[in-house]
Design an enzyme around this catalytic site. Sequence first.
Site, short mmCIF file in Angstrom:
data_model
loop_
_atom_site.label_atom_id
_atom_site.label_comp_id
_atom_site.label_asym_id
_atom_site.label_seq_id
_atom_site.Cartn_x
_atom_site.Cartn_y
_atom_site.Cartn_z
N GLU A 98 0.83 -1.22 0.00
CA GLU A 98 0.00 0.00 0.00
C GLU A 98 0.86 1.26 0.00
O GLU A 98 0.49 2.27 -0.58
CB GLU A 98 -0.95 -0.02 1.20
CG GLU A 98 -2.04 -1.07 1.05
CD GLU A 98 -2.88 -1.23 2.31
OE1 GLU A 98 -2.28 -1.45 3.39
OE2 GLU A 98 -4.11 -1.12 2.23
N GLU A 140 -3.90 -9.47 4.20
CA GLU A 140 -4.63 -9.18 5.44
C GLU A 140 -5.74 -10.17 5.71
O GLU A 140 -6.09 -10.44 6.86
CB GLU A 140 -5.19 -7.76 5.41
CG GLU A 140 -4.14 -6.66 5.46
CD GLU A 140 -3.58 -6.29 4.11
OE1 GLU A 140 -3.81 -7.03 3.12
OE2 GLU A 140 -2.89 -5.25 4.03
N1 COA Z 1 4.62 -7.66 11.77
C1 COA Z 1 5.40 -8.03 12.79
N2 COA Z 1 6.28 -9.05 12.71
C2 COA Z 1 6.37 -9.69 11.54
C3 COA Z 1 5.57 -9.36 10.43
C4 COA Z 1 4.68 -8.27 10.56
N3 COA Z 1 3.91 -7.87 9.57
N4 COA Z 1 5.88 -10.19 9.42
C5 COA Z 1 6.83 -11.00 9.87
N5 COA Z 1 7.14 -10.71 11.15
C6 COA Z 1 8.14 -11.36 11.98
C7 COA Z 1 7.85 -12.83 12.22
O1 COA Z 1 6.99 -12.99 13.34
C8 COA Z 1 9.22 -13.39 12.45
O2 COA Z 1 9.59 -13.07 13.76
P1 COA Z 1 10.50 -14.08 14.63
O3 COA Z 1 11.78 -14.19 13.84
O4 COA Z 1 10.62 -13.38 15.91
O5 COA Z 1 9.70 -15.35 14.68
C9 COA Z 1 10.10 -12.56 11.52
O6 COA Z 1 9.35 -11.37 11.25
C10 COA Z 1 10.43 -13.24 10.20
O7 COA Z 1 9.23 -13.70 9.61
P2 COA Z 1 9.10 -15.16 8.96
O8 COA Z 1 7.70 -15.32 8.55
O9 COA Z 1 9.68 -16.15 9.89
O10 COA Z 1 10.08 -14.99 7.72
P3 COA Z 1 9.90 -15.48 6.22
O11 COA Z 1 11.09 -14.98 5.51
O12 COA Z 1 9.53 -16.89 6.19
O13 COA Z 1 8.62 -14.68 5.65
C11 COA Z 1 7.18 -12.85 5.18
C12 COA Z 1 8.62 -13.30 5.50
C13 COA Z 1 7.19 -11.34 5.17
C14 COA Z 1 6.75 -13.37 3.82
C15 COA Z 1 6.21 -13.37 6.26
O14 COA Z 1 6.72 -13.04 7.52
C16 COA Z 1 4.81 -12.84 6.19
O15 COA Z 1 4.01 -13.29 5.42
N6 COA Z 1 4.49 -11.84 7.06
C17 COA Z 1 3.16 -11.34 7.22
C18 COA Z 1 2.83 -10.36 6.17
C19 COA Z 1 1.48 -9.79 6.41
O16 COA Z 1 0.52 -10.46 6.68
N7 COA Z 1 1.40 -8.48 6.27
C20 COA Z 1 0.18 -7.79 6.37
C21 COA Z 1 -0.02 -7.32 7.74
S1 COA Z 1 -1.53 -6.42 7.82
#
Ligand code: COA
Length: 696
Positions: free
Chosen positions: A111, A131
């Site tokens: 966004e 989301e």
């Molecule tokens: N907010 C806070 N923490 C987040 C986060 C977010 N949006 N996205 C990831 N993290 C944290 C995870 O909890 C993890 O923390 P930890 O190491 O303490 O366990 C760390 O970041 C790494 O994330 P992880 O998922 O283990 O890494 P990855 O490389 O496998 O995947 C992403 C990375 C970004 C693809 C995945 O974390 C993801 O899909 N995140 C959510 C995205 C999302 O839903 N965003 C919209 C929010 S409204």
Amino acid sequence: MAESRQVNDLISIERQGDIALICIDNPPVNATGQQVREGLQKAVEQLNAEGGAKVIAIYAAGRTFVAGADIKEFGKPPQPPALPDVFNIIEDSEIPVTSVMHGTALGGGFELGLATHARIGIEGLRVGLPEINLGLLPGAGGTQRVPRLAGIPMALDMALSGRMVPAQEALEKGLIDRLEAGDPRDVAIAAAQDVLDGKLQTRRTCDLDTPKDDAALEETATMLRKKQPHMFSPHKIVEAVRASYLPRTEGMAIERQAFVDSMDTPQRAGMIHAFFGERAVSGIPEAKGDTRPLDRIGVIGGGTMGSGIATSCLLAGIPVTLVEVAQDGLDRGVATITKNIDGAVSRGKLAADKRDAVLGMLTPTLAMEELARVDLVIEAVFEKMDVKRDIFGKLDGICKQGAVLASNTSYLDINEIAACTSRPQDVLGLHFFSPAHVMRLLEIVQGEKTAADVLATGFALAKKLKKVGVLAQVCDGFIGNRILAHYSKAASYLVLDGASPQQVDDALEGFGFAMGPHKVGDLAGLDIGWMTRKRKADTRDPNERYAGDVADRICENGWFGRKTGKGYYVYEGGAPVPNPEVATIIDTVRTEKGITPREFTDQEIIDRYMTAMISEAARVVEDGTAKRPVDVDMVFLFGYGFPRFRGGPLHYADTIGAAELVERIKTYAKEDPHYWQVPPILEKMAQDGTKFADLN
Ligand code: COA
């Protein structure tokens, strides 16, 4: 002349002549927490106020662009500035703003890009609006700006599926303007220069109109009313996307309200519990530390389970030696694996040109000695202790020192299996769920003597296979099947006492399960439960009310469910219909037992079934079979089709409260004090006013 300054700890500005770079540096994933929001706003406002810069380029440090809002802030009081306001300030900036996105630009991250005046993707970029997976909807302009750039169908697709869109597709759909290779900062400087030179056009997304597509909106709304009536945010997504016809201020207000309303739902709380729970299960000391190699895996048994496990390893790029005792069994195993891999290609999980190479990593053999070269063996044969003892005795003689010896047993005693070897420290349980190349749960069962690095290797394997590894201790059924064995009786009692199998299934599907327990039984094969009941017949507690009468008689007719065309339901192509002969069996059993059937409401069915599940889940936590409540929750989400939006049985239990659960159990116990017993841990929680979440 270049100059740099920090706006705050996470946001910096770098000036190079007419160009201003804004860098976001908030590891691990540059989430838009309060400081990022505030820093971005200040940076853009300062640059506009100062004058001087003629173009701004935003990029991020580290492994990825912004992966979204900071999920840890959800459920807490919002801290200003709000994300949509910050993005509107960016969109309104007098100085044109470009963004350079690498890695994953998700949710608020994407966004942010949408609010800038031109977007560059770095190769490998994936963008998305995930989301919905958190029970929410895009809350910072995603539903307003994606339809303006890429049309309503694409906006609905992205926001409703939450899928990650590859860069090439994003480019074709007009969501990004360019796709380039290179370091984000270098690309940002070049892009900014192109803006100055008139080679990269800039425009405000919200100056565009959404191309009208009422048909797509209507069709989607109708589909959702039918398929996801109990979900909150999907319906709100359609409403918000529709609002992109309106001017920005009005559309954003509608999106914001929908977002705030979704934030208040238990569905949001359940799904965020699931997001962190999925990561928390491997955040324990047992999952960390030194691991052993996983360069080649041996699988013993080419049945459904063994083939599924082999498929899963092959898809993760690990070579597999598959062992069977007879040629026809081996051929069947290879055929199943080939079919699974072809299925992965047709579902888009594996590139077609990789198919042969993946199958080439499979070595089928009848010679168990071939397992001498593998790093880890997974035994997946018939569930008989004698057979397993024999195999592990042989493995002891064949496998190299340090090889990990795993059993895929779903209930047998790992310690007894380990005792057949001279190296019990190398033995553990790796319990996969069928179909093993699809289901994401892996129970990692710790034996009394399992070495720390062997356990950590189990978690490393789960990670490689993209599975959710959950630590479990030895007991009959470990975490999942032990709890299942208990609550499935509740479903049988409901049927004995007056509900129909279909009513039970419908009620639980209404609760959110993908399939009711009788449909699941038909799918898995009713003969499995029948065998288990026969196995346990001698050890059954005489005070226990027997739950298997109806199922036994169904099986005695040779009706094992889908595979025989008949079970609780009849399968003749099309939707399953209740098997009329089952109704007769139920009547007969009730008459024999002198049961006068009574009516159950759907709510009563849900309450009894869930209370039974929670009771045994509480015991599993109490006796340490599961380390924490969240481990039980993840077992159910990833292995048993538990509705994700309810977070898992013990997260759901917290929404009811221990006191109410104790009350319910005491009420039910008046009918059957043997089955309905209050777990001490629940009693204590009711007294202390504590929750399962407190034990996480
Ligand atoms: N907010 C806070 N923490 C987040 C986060 C977010 N949006 N996205 C990831 N993290 C944290 C995870 O909890 C993890 O923390 P930890 O190491 O303490 O366990 C760390 O970041 C790494 O994330 P992880 O998922 O283990 O890494 P990855 O490389 O496998 O995947 C992403 C990375 C970004 C693809 C995945 O974390 C993801 O899909 N995140 C959510 C995205 C999302 O839903 N965003 C919209 C929010 S409204």
